[in-house]
Design a protein around this motif. Sequence first.
Motif, mmCIF file in Angstrom:
data_model
loop_
_atom_site.group_PDB
_atom_site.id
_atom_site.type_symbol
_atom_site.label_atom_id
_atom_site.label_comp_id
_atom_site.label_asym_id
_atom_site.label_seq_id
_atom_site.Cartn_x
_atom_site.Cartn_y
_atom_site.Cartn_z
ATOM 1 N N ARG A 39 -13.747 -10.615 3.877
ATOM 2 C CA ARG A 39 -12.603 -9.871 4.392
ATOM 3 C C ARG A 39 -11.938 -9.167 3.219
ATOM 4 N NH1 ARG A 39 -8.255 -12.655 5.316
ATOM 5 N NH2 ARG A 39 -6.652 -11.130 5.734
ATOM 6 N N ALA A 40 -11.569 -7.924 3.387
ATOM 7 C CA ALA A 40 -10.928 -7.188 2.302
ATOM 8 C C ALA A 40 -9.419 -7.354 2.396
ATOM 9 C CB ALA A 40 -11.289 -5.721 2.389
ATOM 10 N N VAL A 41 -8.826 -7.765 1.284
ATOM 11 C CA VAL A 41 -7.367 -7.876 1.215
ATOM 12 C C VAL A 41 -6.887 -6.818 0.225
ATOM 13 C CG1 VAL A 41 -5.423 -9.381 0.646
ATOM 14 C CG2 VAL A 41 -7.488 -10.340 1.707
ATOM 15 N N PHE A 42 -6.168 -5.817 0.740
ATOM 16 C CA PHE A 42 -5.708 -4.715 -0.109
ATOM 17 C C PHE A 42 -4.444 -5.098 -0.872
ATOM 18 C CE2 PHE A 42 -8.736 -2.384 2.289
ATOM 19 C CZ PHE A 42 -9.047 -1.250 1.545
ATOM 20 N N MET A 43 -4.484 -4.880 -2.199
ATOM 21 C CA MET A 43 -3.297 -5.103 -3.024
ATOM 22 C C MET A 43 -2.556 -3.783 -3.186
ATOM 23 S SD MET A 43 -5.889 -7.176 -4.241
ATOM 24 C CE MET A 43 -6.505 -6.722 -5.830
ATOM 25 N N GLU A 44 -3.286 -2.691 -3.027
ATOM 26 C CA GLU A 44 -2.691 -1.370 -3.237
ATOM 27 C C GLU A 44 -3.444 -0.372 -2.368
ATOM 28 O OE1 GLU A 44 -2.340 1.643 -6.986
ATOM 29 O OE2 GLU A 44 -2.317 -0.501 -7.443
ATOM 30 N N ASP A 45 -2.709 0.506 -1.725
ATOM 31 C CA ASP A 45 -3.350 1.558 -0.922
ATOM 32 C C ASP A 45 -2.452 2.786 -0.926
ATOM 33 O OD1 ASP A 45 -4.674 3.163 0.827
ATOM 34 O OD2 ASP A 45 -4.731 1.744 2.487
ATOM 35 N N ARG A 46 -2.838 3.755 -1.776
ATOM 36 C CA ARG A 46 -2.067 5.001 -1.856
ATOM 37 C C ARG A 46 -2.958 6.177 -1.449
ATOM 38 N NH1 ARG A 46 -0.571 6.133 -7.128
ATOM 39 N NH2 ARG A 46 -2.004 4.646 -7.993
ATOM 40 N N THR A 47 -3.811 5.929 -0.467
ATOM 41 C CA THR A 47 -4.743 6.970 -0.034
ATOM 42 C C THR A 47 -4.030 7.983 0.859
ATOM 43 O OG1 THR A 47 -5.392 5.499 1.757
ATOM 44 C CG2 THR A 47 -6.832 5.560 -0.148
ATOM 45 N N THR A 48 -4.510 9.214 0.771
ATOM 46 C CA THR A 48 -3.991 10.269 1.639
ATOM 47 C C THR A 48 -4.794 10.266 2.933
ATOM 48 O OG1 THR A 48 -5.550 11.920 0.826
ATOM 49 C CG2 THR A 48 -3.463 11.705 -0.393
ATOM 50 N N VAL A 49 -4.311 11.002 3.910
ATOM 51 C CA VAL A 49 -5.035 11.103 5.186
ATOM 52 C C VAL A 49 -6.426 11.695 4.948
ATOM 53 C CG1 VAL A 49 -5.051 12.232 7.447
ATOM 54 C CG2 VAL A 49 -2.938 11.241 6.571
ATOM 55 N N ASP A 50 -6.525 12.719 4.100
ATOM 56 C CA ASP A 50 -7.831 13.336 3.799
ATOM 57 C C ASP A 50 -8.809 12.325 3.204
ATOM 58 O OD1 ASP A 50 -7.086 15.779 4.766
ATOM 59 O OD2 ASP A 50 -6.713 16.693 2.790
ATOM 60 N N GLN A 51 -8.296 11.491 2.296
ATOM 61 C CA GLN A 51 -9.159 10.486 1.673
ATOM 62 C C GLN A 51 -9.615 9.460 2.706
ATOM 63 O OE1 GLN A 51 -6.319 9.437 -1.331
ATOM 64 N NE2 GLN A 51 -7.268 10.756 -2.876
ATOM 65 N N GLN A 52 -8.716 9.082 3.596
ATOM 66 C CA GLN A 52 -9.092 8.132 4.646
ATOM 67 C C GLN A 52 -10.150 8.742 5.564
ATOM 68 O OE1 GLN A 52 -5.306 7.086 6.350
ATOM 69 N NE2 GLN A 52 -4.591 6.260 4.401
ATOM 70 N N ILE A 53 -10.002 10.048 5.837
ATOM 71 C CA ILE A 53 -10.990 10.738 6.680
ATOM 72 C C ILE A 53 -12.357 10.744 5.990
ATOM 73 C CG2 ILE A 53 -11.660 13.007 7.614
ATOM 74 C CD1 ILE A 53 -8.613 13.407 8.228
ATOM 75 N N ASP A 54 -12.378 11.024 4.670
ATOM 76 C CA ASP A 54 -13.634 10.996 3.903
ATOM 77 C C ASP A 54 -14.350 9.664 4.103
ATOM 78 O OD1 ASP A 54 -13.588 13.506 2.800
ATOM 79 O OD2 ASP A 54 -12.857 12.886 0.825
ATOM 80 N N PHE A 55 -13.620 8.582 3.909
ATOM 81 C CA PHE A 55 -14.226 7.244 4.014
ATOM 82 C C PHE A 55 -14.619 6.921 5.451
ATOM 83 C CE2 PHE A 55 -12.693 6.738 -0.255
ATOM 84 C CZ PHE A 55 -13.507 5.783 -0.819
ATOM 85 N N THR A 56 -13.795 7.358 6.403
ATOM 86 C CA THR A 56 -14.101 7.072 7.810
ATOM 87 C C THR A 56 -15.364 7.801 8.246
ATOM 88 O OG1 THR A 56 -11.750 6.847 8.224
ATOM 89 C CG2 THR A 56 -13.140 7.058 10.160
ATOM 90 N N LYS A 57 -15.475 9.081 7.861
ATOM 91 C CA LYS A 57 -16.684 9.858 8.200
ATOM 92 C C LYS A 57 -17.915 9.187 7.607
ATOM 93 C CE LYS A 57 -15.127 14.703 8.276
ATOM 94 N NZ LYS A 57 -15.023 15.815 7.316
ATOM 95 N N THR A 58 -17.792 8.778 6.340
ATOM 96 C CA THR A 58 -18.916 8.140 5.662
ATOM 97 C C THR A 58 -19.271 6.822 6.339
ATOM 98 O OG1 THR A 58 -18.324 9.193 3.595
ATOM 99 C CG2 THR A 58 -19.725 7.281 3.432
ATOM 100 N N ALA A 59 -18.245 6.039 6.688
ATOM 101 C CA ALA A 59 -18.491 4.753 7.347
ATOM 102 C C ALA A 59 -19.254 4.979 8.643
ATOM 103 C CB ALA A 59 -17.166 4.052 7.628
ATOM 104 N N PHE A 60 -18.835 5.973 9.392
ATOM 105 C CA PHE A 60 -19.450 6.275 10.679
ATOM 106 C C PHE A 60 -20.909 6.683 10.490
ATOM 107 C CE2 PHE A 60 -20.354 9.294 14.184
ATOM 108 C CZ PHE A 60 -20.216 8.405 15.237
ATOM 109 N N LYS A 61 -21.149 7.516 9.463
ATOM 110 C CA LYS A 61 -22.502 8.036 9.263
ATOM 111 C C LYS A 61 -23.434 7.046 8.580
ATOM 112 C CE LYS A 61 -21.543 12.928 9.393
ATOM 113 N NZ LYS A 61 -21.489 14.193 8.689
#
Length: 191
Positions: free
Chosen positions: A51-73
């Motif tokens: 399980r991932a426990v985030f200590m810090e998350d300062r991602t932008t919406v664009d960065q989250q979209i990048d990771f989400t697209k990649t996760a999906f693909k």
Amino acid sequence: MAAVSVALVAKLGVDGKYEAENYRIQSQDNFYEISNLDGEAIAKFELQSNRAVFMEDRTTVDQQIDFTKTAFKTTTVDIASLTQNQGYLAAIDKLGDLAPAGARGVVVVENVLNETGQESFKGEYYNFQRNQDGDITIVNNHTGEDILRTMQGQISLNAMTPTDLKNFQQAFQRMNSPKPMLEQSSPDLER
């Protein structure tokens, strides 16, 4: 983000580090850090029993979209075989900005060499060369240093600066944008 980061470091990374086109992911023990191209940490997390426990998350919406697209693909893709078996264009298509750093550079160079029918090409800033095995070298003309090399279809050396990456990203975008039709010549030019 955590799942994608862990998968990329495990499958395509070297020594707990994965250099992507727009990100750098580093891991030590079970701690992961994701940075942007400026080297600023945008997220930090720890893996605790899968399980991932985030200590810090300062991602932008664009960065989250990048990771989400990649996760999906990447859920349906064997990441490890991506670059070797399908080439860098497939990796960029599937991984986007999380494709291996320099992937767009390799595609641009292959395209230039194929279009010119040459095995080497000297530009204003860069020198491109392809050897008989199909491996590519990109040299910075001003310093004379290799900034990217492939070996057996994998990027074996990547010393591209953020400026180099940006240059190749722009060339890649131009290469993939539809070419404008040549306009009819105006009578003024014919006189």
